[in-house]
Design an enzyme around this catalytic site. Structure first.
Site, PDB file in Angstrom:
ATOM      1  N   ASP A  80      -0.641  -6.735   4.583  1.00 22.37           N
ATOM      2  CA  ASP A  80      -1.439  -7.960   4.715  1.00 22.37           C
ATOM      3  C   ASP A  80      -0.632  -9.110   5.304  1.00 22.37           C
ATOM      4  O   ASP A  80      -1.131  -9.869   6.143  1.00 22.37           O
ATOM      5  CB  ASP A  80      -2.016  -8.380   3.359  1.00 22.37           C
ATOM      6  CG  ASP A  80      -3.227  -7.554   2.958  1.00 22.37           C
ATOM      7  OD1 ASP A  80      -3.662  -6.710   3.772  1.00 22.37           O
ATOM      8  OD2 ASP A  80      -3.730  -7.744   1.842  1.00 22.37           O
ATOM      9  N   THR A 107       0.820  -1.212   0.000  1.00 24.49           N
ATOM     10  CA  THR A 107       0.000   0.000   0.000  1.00 24.49           C
ATOM     11  C   THR A 107       0.853   1.260   0.000  1.00 24.49           C
ATOM     12  O   THR A 107       0.477   2.277  -0.589  1.00 24.49           O
ATOM     13  CB  THR A 107      -0.954   0.004   1.210  1.00 24.49           C
ATOM     14  OG1 THR A 107      -1.804  -1.147   1.136  1.00 24.49           O
ATOM     15  CG2 THR A 107      -1.820   1.248   1.237  1.00 24.49           C
TER      16      THR A 107
END
Length: 336
Positions: free
Chosen positions: A98, A17
């Site tokens: 994640d 991200t």
């Protein structure tokens, strides 16, 4: 600051991200994943040049959910290569959140240097209102340049906190304070560029790890089975038939192994003792871990202690790469 007095910090970028582009200034989800290069990322932080001698490389550019065993060993080998040089005082790794805690724990087992290795990322993509990536990166560099980080093992620096790779857990799917260390607490903080540690991890890691510098061509297969009311043994049998060498149970409560799966281990005869894989009892409960009270009469059933199921699976794969002896695997879980 004179360049001769600056620490040499290497940024190793993997994507995530922090390297993603928001679709609009108010869109924190549905962004273009892992598209910003490491050069473009550090170009937005010229302040880094005031505190360190910065260099960077892009080892790969992908979401963390796409990272493979091959990627992890490649990253570990590159980190060890860089840290062995006098031209590198510490490393910052940018990474998707994640599976950040898994990569961090993997490196905590395989890095063979006391020099700082700091992993960071972002919960919000670049250029969205209140993006967290650039400050996280700046703080991570401060952390990697701090003498206090020497010998602390691999750490995660996110949201002004410093967390041990062993203890860090992603606790939220969207909040900027997603990473916590719920059982033992954070190691320290980065506040206004000041790095402060209050605790030091004592479990084996980096230079004290027997897996430091390890490079395995193929890791043993380990599967994680989630325990829930009414579970049958279909997935357990499928894992065994697929050649699974070890199983981690995300058990109920204190690591309960439910129904037919537990019965298979309780009923395993001496004649068939090599048929079932080693089973590590972890728990689906967020904090507290599991004790050694639930023995079930089979030495192949081993507690993960306070490692969650996905970290227990990583450690089990490394353990099985060395030995099939349940007593030795139990020793490894007690020390890491």
């Amino acid at each position: 600051m004179d360049n001769q007095n600056k620490k040499k910090i290497r940024l190793v970028a993997t994507g995530g991200t922090i390297a993603s582009q928001a679709r609009s200034r108010v869109s924190t989800e549905g962004y273009q994943a892992s598209v910003i290069s490491v050069e473009d990322l550090i170009a937005e932080l010229p302040e880094l040049n005031d505190i360190v001698e910065m260099s960077a490389e892009q080892i790969f550019l992908k979401p963390s959910s796409a990272i493979t065993d091959e990627d992890l060993f490649h990253l570990s080998a590159r980190v060890n290569e860089l840290l062995a040089s006098d031209e590198c005082d510490g490393i910052v790794i940018t990474h998707g959140t994640d599976t950040m805690e898994e990569t961090a724990f993997f490196l905590n087992l395989t890095v063979n240097s006391p020099k700082p290795v700091v992993i960071t990322g972002a919960m919000r993509p670049a250029h969205v209102i209140s993006t967290d990536g650039l400050l996280n990166l700046y703080n991570a560099v401060c952390c990697a340049a701090s003498d206090a980080s020497h010998g602390m093992g691999v750490v995660i620096s996110m949201n002004d906190l410093i967390l041990s790779a062993r203890d860090a857990v992603k606790f939220s799917s969207f909040k900027t304070d997603a990473f916590q260390a719920p059982l033992y607490g954070v190691l320290g903080t980065v506040r206004n560029a000041n790095v402060t540690y209050c605790y030091k991890p004592l479990m084996r890691h980096t230079t004290t790890s027997e897996f430091a510098g390890a490079q395995y061509g193929k890791m043993p297969r380990v599967d994680v089975l989630y325990m829930l009311q009414g579970i049958d043994d279909m997935l357990f049998k499928a894992a065994c038939e697929a050649g699974c060498k070890g199983i981690v149970s995300a058990g109920s409560g204190n690591g309960g192994v439910i129904g037919a799966i537990g019965k298979a281990y309780r009923d395993e005869s001496e004649a068939g003792k090599d048929e079932l894989p080693v089973l590590i009892r972890s728990t689906r409960v967020a904090t507290g871990g599991v004790s050694d009270a639930y023995r079930m009469g089979n030495p192949k059933i081993i507690p993960s202690h306070d490692l969650n199921p996905h970290k227990a699976a990583i450690l089990l794969r490394f353990a099985l790469a060395k030995t099939n002896d349940p007593a030795e695997i139990k020793r490894i879980f007690e020390q890491y």
